[in-house]
Design a protein around this motif. Structure first.
Motif, mmCIF file in Angstrom:
data_model
loop_
_atom_site.group_PDB
_atom_site.id
_atom_site.type_symbol
_atom_site.label_atom_id
_atom_site.label_comp_id
_atom_site.label_asym_id
_atom_site.label_seq_id
_atom_site.Cartn_x
_atom_site.Cartn_y
_atom_site.Cartn_z
ATOM 1 N N CYS A 10 0.808 -1.226 0.000
ATOM 2 C CA CYS A 10 0.000 0.000 0.000
ATOM 3 C C CYS A 10 0.844 1.282 0.000
ATOM 4 C CB CYS A 10 -0.942 -0.008 1.205
ATOM 5 S SG CYS A 10 -2.088 1.392 1.149
ATOM 6 N N CYS A 13 -1.354 6.600 0.842
ATOM 7 C CA CYS A 13 -1.206 7.888 1.531
ATOM 8 C C CYS A 13 0.278 8.227 1.642
ATOM 9 C CB CYS A 13 -1.892 7.841 2.892
ATOM 10 S SG CYS A 13 -0.863 7.216 4.228
ATOM 11 N N CYS A 17 3.701 3.164 3.396
ATOM 12 C CA CYS A 17 4.331 2.195 4.298
ATOM 13 C C CYS A 17 4.470 0.819 3.663
ATOM 14 C CB CYS A 17 3.580 2.122 5.619
ATOM 15 S SG CYS A 17 1.979 1.311 5.532
ATOM 16 N N GLY A 27 -1.665 -1.659 7.917
ATOM 17 C CA GLY A 27 -0.722 -0.580 7.664
ATOM 18 C C GLY A 27 -0.469 0.251 8.912
ATOM 19 N N CYS A 29 -1.694 2.898 9.360
ATOM 20 C CA CYS A 29 -3.022 3.453 9.646
ATOM 21 C C CYS A 29 -3.928 2.471 10.382
ATOM 22 C CB CYS A 29 -3.689 3.850 8.332
ATOM 23 S SG CYS A 29 -3.841 2.463 7.184
ATOM 24 N N THR A 112 -7.593 5.875 3.863
ATOM 25 C CA THR A 112 -7.003 4.540 3.772
ATOM 26 C C THR A 112 -7.918 3.532 3.077
ATOM 27 O OG1 THR A 112 -7.819 3.931 5.941
ATOM 28 C CG2 THR A 112 -5.672 4.946 5.863
HETATM 29 S S1 SF4 Z 1 -0.614 4.179 6.293
HETATM 30 FE FE1 SF4 Z 1 -2.335 2.964 5.505
HETATM 31 S S2 SF4 Z 1 -3.075 4.067 3.696
HETATM 32 FE FE2 SF4 Z 1 -1.031 4.876 4.195
HETATM 33 S S3 SF4 Z 1 0.356 3.702 2.912
HETATM 34 FE FE3 SF4 Z 1 0.261 2.644 4.909
HETATM 35 S S4 SF4 Z 1 -1.381 1.105 4.691
HETATM 36 FE FE4 SF4 Z 1 -1.581 2.561 2.988
#
Ligand code: SF4
Length: 301
Positions: A10, A13, A17, A27, A29, A112
């Motif tokens: 992912c 955002c 990460c 994540g 998040c 997210t």
């Molecule tokens: S924090 Fe969440 S939305 Fe952002 S890149 Fe990581 S997994 Fe994806």
């Protein structure tokens, strides 16, 4: 079906990460591959052209890419409270809120889940005919916002900090202002200047929210200055919030362990007025726990 590629590693955002959400990983998040929400209801506590007389159809998503130390919704943003829905069930939830008279669908902290939300909006299709509000902490990727072109009508982003030191200390995001300011320009490009119906209910546009934090009025001044340098008063609305109360980890941080003073809040109000922006100023009485709604870990509707 949403593209699994987007959540495979992912980068939705600015955290980028790389969580393998379709492999069962969460994540930064705290979000996985499934849609998780903690509340879907009519909400009267948004700005007047959003809540109107019937309420805003808010859907609170679990998880958050900021993890602010003072988050009033930390049980869902950090602690994972919520229940899982399929995209079809989320579409039905939007339609249920519309049937109950909501003026809009208000996607709270949705960054997210953007691919899954688009899937749900596609399922709802033309049956859903009220504005879609994207209610965000402001920490967004331009590419992810571009995915929302034609889906979102109103953006309701925070612009929390100017200083990278503050954003690092309080939200773990030293690049917050750069990301949030670029996102704000993109949001305005996507939906344009504010438009209202004959009853004063907002149909399109951007409302920038700024919560005045204790001991941070000079940082707030830099934010208002940046807004004045980058937008004319008719391009955006500003919602200046005074509701800060020490909650969650902020109780143990000296600078954040008190409420914002009347002097601090009014200092920033005068700056907003001096720049000619229109918008909303929050009553000081709003700074109470009553603004934290009840959250659920099982589907209840
Ligand atoms: S924090 Fe969440 S939305 Fe952002 S890149 Fe990581 S997994 Fe994806």
């Amino acid at each position: 079906m949403i593209s699994k590629e987007l959540l495979k590693s992912c980068k939705l955002c600015p955290r980028k990460c790389g969580a393998e959400r379709f492999a069962g990983k969460l994540g930064f998040c705290r979000a996985g591959a499934e849609i998780k929400i903690a509340r879907a209801d009519l909400h009267m506590w948004e700005e007047p052209p959003i809540s109107g007389t019937n309420g805003s159809g808010t859907v609170f998503f679990s998880g958050c890419n900021l993890q602010c130390c003072f988050c009033q919704n930390h049980v869902i943003s950090a602690e994972g409270k919520g229940f899982v829905l399929t995209a079809k069930e989320l579409a039905d939830t939007f339609l249920m809120l519309q049937d109950r008279g909501a003026h809009n669908i208000n996607l709270v902290t949705a960054a997210t889940y953007v691919p899954q939300i688009i899937e749900a909006l596609d399922i709802a299709g033309d049956k859903l005919n009220i504005p879609i509000v994207y209610n965000s902490g402001g920490y967004e990727n331009i590419e992810t916002l571009e995915m929302l072109r034609g889906y979102v009508d109103i953006f309701l982003p925070d612009l929390k900090y100017y200083s990278g030191e503050l954003s690092s200390d309080y939200s773990g995001a030293s690049d917050y202002f750069g990301c949030a300011s670029r996102s704000l320009i993109k949001m305005h490009e996507l939906v344009g200047s504010p438009k209202f119906d004959e009853n004063g209910i907002m149909k399109r546009g951007v409302i920038v929210r700024h919560l005045v934090l204790p001991s941070c009025r000079h940082d707030s001044a830099k934010i208002i200055g940046w807004l004045a340098d980058n937008f004319t008063p008719n391009e955006i609305l500003i919602s200046l919030m005074s509701q800060y109360t020490p909650m969650y980890k902020a109780k143990d941080i000296e600078a954040l362990s008190r409420r914002t003073s009347t002097f601090e809040y009014e200092y920033v109000c005068r700056l907003v007025e001096g720049c000619g922006f229109d918008g909303f100023f929050q009553q000081r009485s709003a700074a109470e726990d009553k603004y934290v709604p009840e959250f659920f870990d099982k589907k209840y509707y």
